[in-house]
Design a protein around this motif. Structure first.
Motif, PDB file in Angstrom:
ATOM      1  N   ASP A 168      14.720 -14.549  31.992  1.00  0.00           N
ATOM      2  CA  ASP A 168      14.617 -13.220  32.591  1.00  0.00           C
ATOM      3  C   ASP A 168      15.472 -12.215  31.823  1.00  0.00           C
ATOM      4  OD1 ASP A 168      12.947 -14.124  34.673  1.00  0.00           O
ATOM      5  OD2 ASP A 168      14.683 -14.818  35.807  1.00  0.00           O
ATOM      6  N   TYR A 169      16.674 -12.644  31.422  1.00  0.00           N
ATOM      7  CA  TYR A 169      17.539 -11.757  30.647  1.00  0.00           C
ATOM      8  C   TYR A 169      16.873 -11.384  29.322  1.00  0.00           C
ATOM      9  CZ  TYR A 169      21.588 -12.343  33.720  1.00  0.00           C
ATOM     10  OH  TYR A 169      22.445 -12.308  34.788  1.00  0.00           O
ATOM     11  N   ALA A 170      16.236 -12.362  28.694  1.00  0.00           N
ATOM     12  CA  ALA A 170      15.570 -12.099  27.418  1.00  0.00           C
ATOM     13  C   ALA A 170      14.447 -11.083  27.602  1.00  0.00           C
ATOM     14  CB  ALA A 170      15.024 -13.407  26.839  1.00  0.00           C
ATOM     15  N   PHE A 171      13.633 -11.279  28.630  1.00  0.00           N
ATOM     16  CA  PHE A 171      12.516 -10.371  28.873  1.00  0.00           C
ATOM     17  C   PHE A 171      13.023  -8.973  29.204  1.00  0.00           C
ATOM     18  CE2 PHE A 171       9.259  -8.762  32.011  1.00  0.00           C
ATOM     19  CZ  PHE A 171       8.361  -8.351  31.037  1.00  0.00           C
ATOM     20  N   ALA A 172      14.050  -8.886  30.056  1.00  0.00           N
ATOM     21  CA  ALA A 172      14.602  -7.581  30.430  1.00  0.00           C
ATOM     22  C   ALA A 172      15.178  -6.875  29.208  1.00  0.00           C
ATOM     23  CB  ALA A 172      15.673  -7.753  31.504  1.00  0.00           C
ATOM     24  N   SER A 173      15.820  -7.635  28.327  1.00  0.00           N
ATOM     25  CA  SER A 173      16.399  -7.046  27.120  1.00  0.00           C
ATOM     26  C   SER A 173      15.309  -6.530  26.183  1.00  0.00           C
ATOM     27  CB  SER A 173      17.261  -8.090  26.402  1.00  0.00           C
ATOM     28  OG  SER A 173      17.749  -7.582  25.178  1.00  0.00           O
ATOM     29  N   ILE A 174      14.263  -7.334  26.007  1.00  0.00           N
ATOM     30  CA  ILE A 174      13.155  -6.916  25.143  1.00  0.00           C
ATOM     31  C   ILE A 174      12.464  -5.685  25.725  1.00  0.00           C
ATOM     32  CG2 ILE A 174      10.883  -7.588  24.258  1.00  0.00           C
ATOM     33  CD1 ILE A 174      11.994 -10.489  24.160  1.00  0.00           C
ATOM     34  N   ALA A 175      12.280  -5.680  27.044  1.00  0.00           N
ATOM     35  CA  ALA A 175      11.654  -4.531  27.694  1.00  0.00           C
ATOM     36  C   ALA A 175      12.488  -3.272  27.480  1.00  0.00           C
ATOM     37  CB  ALA A 175      11.472  -4.805  29.187  1.00  0.00           C
ATOM     38  N   ALA A 176      13.815  -3.408  27.594  1.00  0.00           N
ATOM     39  CA  ALA A 176      14.695  -2.257  27.382  1.00  0.00           C
ATOM     40  C   ALA A 176      14.607  -1.768  25.944  1.00  0.00           C
ATOM     41  CB  ALA A 176      16.133  -2.633  27.737  1.00  0.00           C
ATOM     42  N   ASP A 177      14.531  -2.705  24.992  1.00  0.00           N
ATOM     43  CA  ASP A 177      14.399  -2.317  23.583  1.00  0.00           C
ATOM     44  C   ASP A 177      13.097  -1.561  23.341  1.00  0.00           C
ATOM     45  OD1 ASP A 177      16.812  -3.463  22.914  1.00  0.00           O
ATOM     46  OD2 ASP A 177      15.931  -5.366  22.236  1.00  0.00           O
ATOM     47  N   ILE A 178      12.028  -2.047  23.930  1.00  0.00           N
ATOM     48  CA  ILE A 178      10.725  -1.393  23.749  1.00  0.00           C
ATOM     49  C   ILE A 178      10.766   0.022  24.310  1.00  0.00           C
ATOM     50  CG2 ILE A 178       8.300  -1.433  24.463  1.00  0.00           C
ATOM     51  CD1 ILE A 178       8.474  -4.507  24.378  1.00  0.00           C
ATOM     52  N   ARG A 179      11.330   0.170  25.515  1.00  0.00           N
ATOM     53  CA  ARG A 179      11.423   1.510  26.104  1.00  0.00           C
ATOM     54  C   ARG A 179      12.265   2.433  25.229  1.00  0.00           C
ATOM     55  NH1 ARG A 179      12.251  -1.467  31.037  1.00  0.00           N
ATOM     56  NH2 ARG A 179      14.473  -0.978  30.960  1.00  0.00           N
ATOM     57  N   ARG A 180      13.384   1.897  24.713  1.00  0.00           N
ATOM     58  CA  ARG A 180      14.276   2.716  23.889  1.00  0.00           C
ATOM     59  C   ARG A 180      13.587   3.149  22.602  1.00  0.00           C
ATOM     60  NH1 ARG A 180      17.151   0.815  19.947  1.00  0.00           N
ATOM     61  NH2 ARG A 180      17.059  -1.315  20.757  1.00  0.00           N
ATOM     62  N   LEU A 181      12.935   2.211  21.935  1.00  0.00           N
ATOM     63  CA  LEU A 181      12.273   2.532  20.669  1.00  0.00           C
ATOM     64  C   LEU A 181      11.069   3.449  20.876  1.00  0.00           C
ATOM     65  CD1 LEU A 181      12.483  -1.002  19.021  1.00  0.00           C
ATOM     66  CD2 LEU A 181      13.783   1.043  18.365  1.00  0.00           C
ATOM     67  N   ALA A 182      10.385   3.276  22.020  1.00  0.00           N
ATOM     68  CA  ALA A 182       9.214   4.109  22.293  1.00  0.00           C
ATOM     69  C   ALA A 182       9.592   5.557  22.549  1.00  0.00           C
ATOM     70  CB  ALA A 182       8.445   3.555  23.495  1.00  0.00           C
ATOM     71  N   THR A 183      10.847   5.781  22.971  1.00  0.00           N
ATOM     72  CA  THR A 183      11.288   7.150  23.259  1.00  0.00           C
ATOM     73  C   THR A 183      12.243   7.667  22.187  1.00  0.00           C
ATOM     74  OG1 THR A 183      13.069   6.252  24.638  1.00  0.00           O
ATOM     75  CG2 THR A 183      11.022   6.892  25.745  1.00  0.00           C
ATOM     76  N   GLY A 184      12.245   7.008  21.054  1.00  0.00           N
ATOM     77  CA  GLY A 184      13.083   7.473  19.960  1.00  0.00           C
ATOM     78  C   GLY A 184      14.554   7.217  20.165  1.00  0.00           C
ATOM     79  N   GLY A 185      14.877   6.208  20.983  1.00  0.00           N
ATOM     80  CA  GLY A 185      16.273   5.828  21.169  1.00  0.00           C
ATOM     81  C   GLY A 185      16.956   6.490  22.336  1.00  0.00           C
ATOM     82  N   ASP A 186      16.198   7.210  23.186  1.00  0.00           N
ATOM     83  CA  ASP A 186      16.813   7.917  24.314  1.00  0.00           C
ATOM     84  C   ASP A 186      16.866   7.079  25.579  1.00  0.00           C
ATOM     85  OD1 ASP A 186      17.154  10.131  22.764  1.00  0.00           O
ATOM     86  OD2 ASP A 186      15.186  10.976  23.282  1.00  0.00           O
ATOM     87  N   ALA A 187      16.038   6.013  25.676  1.00  0.00           N
ATOM     88  CA  ALA A 187      15.960   5.241  26.920  1.00  0.00           C
ATOM     89  C   ALA A 187      17.144   4.310  27.055  1.00  0.00           C
ATOM     90  CB  ALA A 187      14.659   4.446  26.950  1.00  0.00           C
TER      91      ALA A 187
END
Length: 233
Positions: A214-233
């Motif tokens: 779960d930690y791995a998935f949550a971390s990957i999800a956070a990375d995707i959100r951050r990269l999708a918004t140009g590092g603002d998420a």
């Protein structure tokens, strides 16, 4: 609305759909917050831009899924409203059957080795067992009548139809999730579409009780959100 009320109206639902209904009617606030954060991460590009986007197919499916999800929320609210009305009509639940203790004087007779050797059950003990069977049968009859009345109230009150409508909406949303997840994403924006689909279909990203995967998935999800918004998420 309390969880008890929802369960009363959703008694016949598959467990996974009952959980979805609870999440959509007030018991899933944490999930709703997660869904909101995912929805806010990288909104779908404007129509003109989306048509030329590498993940245009994902964006188009997400638009359709949003409409299906809105229908599911409407169906969930209808179930919630109906359950409030049905709750007041439900009869009290009969008492649970509990085996009575054998009276002491019969217990002493039952332990008499001489009677055991004779291979016979004394009449007082047979009578007690017979009475216990009759009492248990009467209790079972009360429970059968209770469940029959519940089914009648649900049927006449439209609960069964409301649950079927909600289950159909759940299946529709789940089908969109399967379709979205079957299409390769070419950008982080496309990956976020998959995250939103996961949440809309009842999935969780950040759980109250997290395990290693779960930690791995949550971390990957956070990375995707951050990269999708140009590092603002």
């Amino acid at each position: 609305m309390s969880n008890i009320t929802v369960r009363a109206a959703a008694e016949g639902m598959p467990a996974i759909n009952r959980r979805r209904l609870l999440n959509l009617t007030g018991a899933g606030l944490a999930l709703a917050a997660t869904a909101a954060s995912v929805r806010n991460a990288s909104a779908t590009p404007p129509v003109a831009a989306a048509a030329e986007h590498p993940d245009a197919e994902l964006f188009a499916l997400e638009k359709e899924m949003e409409a299906a999800h809105a229908r599911m929320e409407t169906a969930a609210e209808a179930n919630s409203t109906l359950s409030d009305k049905i709750e007041a009509l439900l009869p009290p639940r009969p008492p649970k059957w509990e085996d009575p203790d054998m009276p002491d004087h019969l217990h002493e007779i039952n332990l008499d080795r001489r009677l055991r050797d004779m291979g016979e059950i004394p009449e007082p003990i047979r009578a007690w067992f017979k009475e216990r069977r009759e009492q248990k049968a009467a209790n079972e009859a009360l429970h059968d009548a209770y469940h029959a009345k519940i089914a009648e109230i649900h049927r006449e009150g439209g609960v069964d139809a409301a649950e079927e409508a909600f289950n159909a909406c759940v299946s529709e949303v789940d089908e969109f999730t399967k379709r979205i997840c079957s299409i390769p994403a070419h950008t982080f924006e496309g990956m976020v579409v998959k995250l939103r689909a996961h949440v809309r279909s009842g999935g969780e990203i950040e759980k109250e009780e997290m395990y290693l995967d779960d930690y791995a998935f949550a971390s990957i999800a956070a990375d995707i959100r951050r990269l999708a918004t140009g590092g603002d998420a």
